[in-house]
Design an enzyme around this catalytic site. Structure first.
Site, PDB file in Angstrom:
ATOM      1  CE1 TYR A 107      76.140  -4.971  41.171  1.00  0.00           C
ATOM      2  CE2 TYR A 107      75.144  -5.144  38.998  1.00  0.00           C
ATOM      3  CZ  TYR A 107      75.634  -4.374  40.040  1.00  0.00           C
ATOM      4  OH  TYR A 107      75.622  -3.008  39.928  1.00  0.00           O
ATOM      5  NE  ARG A 153      70.649 -10.518  59.833  1.00  0.00           N
ATOM      6  CZ  ARG A 153      71.307  -9.833  60.753  1.00  0.00           C
ATOM      7  NH1 ARG A 153      71.573 -10.391  61.923  1.00  0.00           N
ATOM      8  NH2 ARG A 153      71.733  -8.602  60.492  1.00  0.00           N
ATOM      9  CD  GLU A 210      80.853   4.730  40.305  1.00  0.00           C
ATOM     10  OE1 GLU A 210      81.151   4.131  39.259  1.00  0.00           O
ATOM     11  OE2 GLU A 210      80.834   4.168  41.418  1.00  0.00           O
ATOM     12  CG  LEU A 244      82.105  -0.852  38.735  1.00  0.00           C
ATOM     13  CD1 LEU A 244      82.174  -1.840  39.900  1.00  0.00           C
ATOM     14  CD2 LEU A 244      80.860  -1.103  37.912  1.00  0.00           C
ATOM     15  CG  HIS A 280      77.065  -9.643  61.074  1.00  0.00           C
ATOM     16  ND1 HIS A 280      75.916  -9.891  61.774  1.00  0.00           N
ATOM     17  CD2 HIS A 280      76.973  -8.368  60.640  1.00  0.00           C
ATOM     18  CE1 HIS A 280      75.148  -8.811  61.761  1.00  0.00           C
ATOM     19  NE2 HIS A 280      75.766  -7.869  61.073  1.00  0.00           N
ATOM     20  NE  ARG A 325      82.674  -5.119  36.260  1.00  0.00           N
ATOM     21  CZ  ARG A 325      81.952  -4.196  35.629  1.00  0.00           C
ATOM     22  NH1 ARG A 325      82.400  -2.949  35.555  1.00  0.00           N
ATOM     23  NH2 ARG A 325      80.811  -4.494  35.069  1.00  0.00           N
ATOM     24  CE  LYS A 353      78.458  -4.694  37.591  1.00  0.00           C
ATOM     25  NZ  LYS A 353      77.806  -3.404  37.837  1.00  0.00           N
TER      26      LYS A 353
HETATM   27  N1  PMP Z   1      79.346   2.575  38.058  1.00  0.00           N
HETATM   28  C1  PMP Z   1      78.310   1.959  38.656  1.00  0.00           C
HETATM   29  C2  PMP Z   1      77.998   2.294  40.081  1.00  0.00           C
HETATM   30  C3  PMP Z   1      77.538   1.020  37.942  1.00  0.00           C
HETATM   31  O1  PMP Z   1      76.519   0.373  38.533  1.00  0.00           O
HETATM   32  C4  PMP Z   1      77.830   0.764  36.566  1.00  0.00           C
HETATM   33  C5  PMP Z   1      76.988  -0.172  35.770  1.00  0.00           C
HETATM   34  N2  PMP Z   1      77.367  -1.496  35.972  1.00  0.00           N
HETATM   35  C6  PMP Z   1      78.921   1.431  35.989  1.00  0.00           C
HETATM   36  C7  PMP Z   1      79.656   2.326  36.757  1.00  0.00           C
HETATM   37  C8  PMP Z   1      79.324   1.170  34.553  1.00  0.00           C
HETATM   38  O2  PMP Z   1      80.006  -0.059  34.484  1.00  0.00           O
HETATM   39  P1  PMP Z   1      79.959  -0.954  33.150  1.00  0.00           P
HETATM   40  O3  PMP Z   1      80.430  -0.085  32.040  1.00  0.00           O
HETATM   41  O4  PMP Z   1      80.907  -2.086  33.420  1.00  0.00           O
HETATM   42  O5  PMP Z   1      78.545  -1.410  32.979  1.00  0.00           O
END
Ligand code: PMP
Length: 287
Positions: A33, A101, A178, A202, A103, A52, A146
């Site tokens: 997403y 369903r 993070e 991320l 896997h 991304r 993501k």
């Molecule tokens: N880390 C995580 C786990 C996130 O969900 C997000 C938000 N999308 C971010 C970092 C920040 O990423 P971005 O600046 O691309 O929104």
């Protein structure tokens, strides 16, 4: 219309849209997403988010067949349906498809595309202060993709809220990774330090912008792992994400952040505000 949902070519109010039970997003969270801000009908940093998105679905081998141009057109169509210059949040996800369903991947895979767009009230960077809660990072080792698999993030965000906090900060042992839905950076002795891009975080678009803006503001940047102790001893703690841009924190686990470099934070936030205004100028809309 106050909000719009889209699913494989069908449109309607989000609350009225339905998706098939066999969408693999339902069983497996088998999808990826993006979420992004819109202002003046301009999608902010769309190209970076598309880059991304392409990296994410390619990493999971999701058979997303639309071209970049077609997706861009579809996203702008959604934005235009709301017919407002006010800030919006635009979300889209692609799942591996619809199949009974099992896997393993469906043989005849065709990705499902879902999009939502709705009004969004942005936090004021000048006044908003995060209260952070540190939480052990028990996520997997693919945090650079993501994906929709956000259970640990959901649990940590809820734990933070129940502790009277506004964001959770993950750590693996001593190492800070993070936020539950953000990247976290620190300012110490005039240097901006942030975790390096590896499989533990991320690659935030906002993090990337922050590093670029720091360069422009003459603030040195270190992309190196930092510890919980460094987080707690930092001069300033910054929390970045696409929908909030760059916010500062005032507490971590209930203890005050020093907040001893407000001029650097203001410089970065002002640079970001100007970038956002410049890049959401209505004149930038091509059509
Ligand atoms: N880390 C995580 C786990 C996130 O969900 C997000 C938000 N999308 C971010 C970092 C920040 O990423 P971005 O600046 O691309 O929104």
């Amino acid at each position: 219309m106050n909000n719009v949902g889209y699913y494989n070519g069908e449109y309607g109010p989000i609350e009225e849209m339905r998706i098939p039970m066999n969408d693999r997003a339902v069983y497996f969270g088998d999808g990826v997403y993006e979420a992004v801000l819109v202002k003046n009908r301009v999608i902010f940093s769309l190209e970076e988010h598309l880059d991304r998105f392409w990296r994410s679905f390619s990493a999971l081998r999701i058979p997303f067949a639309m071209s970049r141009e077609e997706l861009r057109t579809e996203l702008y169509k959604m934005v235009d349906l709301l017919d407002t210059d006010d800030p919006l949040v635009l979300y889209w996800q692609a799942s591996r498809g619809t199949a009974s369903r099992t896997h393993t991947f469906p043989k005849e895979g065709k990705a499902n595309l879902m999009i939502t767009v709705k009004p969004f009230v942005m936090k004021d960077m000048k006044t908003f202060r995060h209260r952070l809660l540190t939480v052990e990072d028990t996520r997997f080792f693919h945090c650079d993709v993501k994906t929709l698999n956000l259970i640990p993030n959901v649990m940590a965000a809820q734990q933070a809220e129940e502790a009277g906090c506004t964001e959770a900060v993950f750590h693996r042992g001593e190492r800070v990774t993070e936020g539950a839905h953000s990247n976290v950076s620190i300012l110490k002795d005039g240097v901006l330090k942030t975790a390096p891009l590896d499989h533990l975080i991320l690659p935030g678009i906002t993090r990337m912008h922050l590093l670029q803006l720091a360069g422009q503001c003459g603030i040195p940047v270190l992309e190196e792992p930092f510890t919980l102790e460094e987080l707690k001893e930092a001069d300033e703690v910054l929390v970045t994400s696409s929908t909030a841009l760059c916010l500062k924190a005032e507490t971590i686990d209930g203890a005050p952040v020093r907040m001893s470099a407000p001029e650097l934070v203001e410089k970065l936030q002002e640079a970001y505000r100007q970038k956002f205004e410049r890049e959401t100028d209505p004149a930038l809309r091509k059509s």
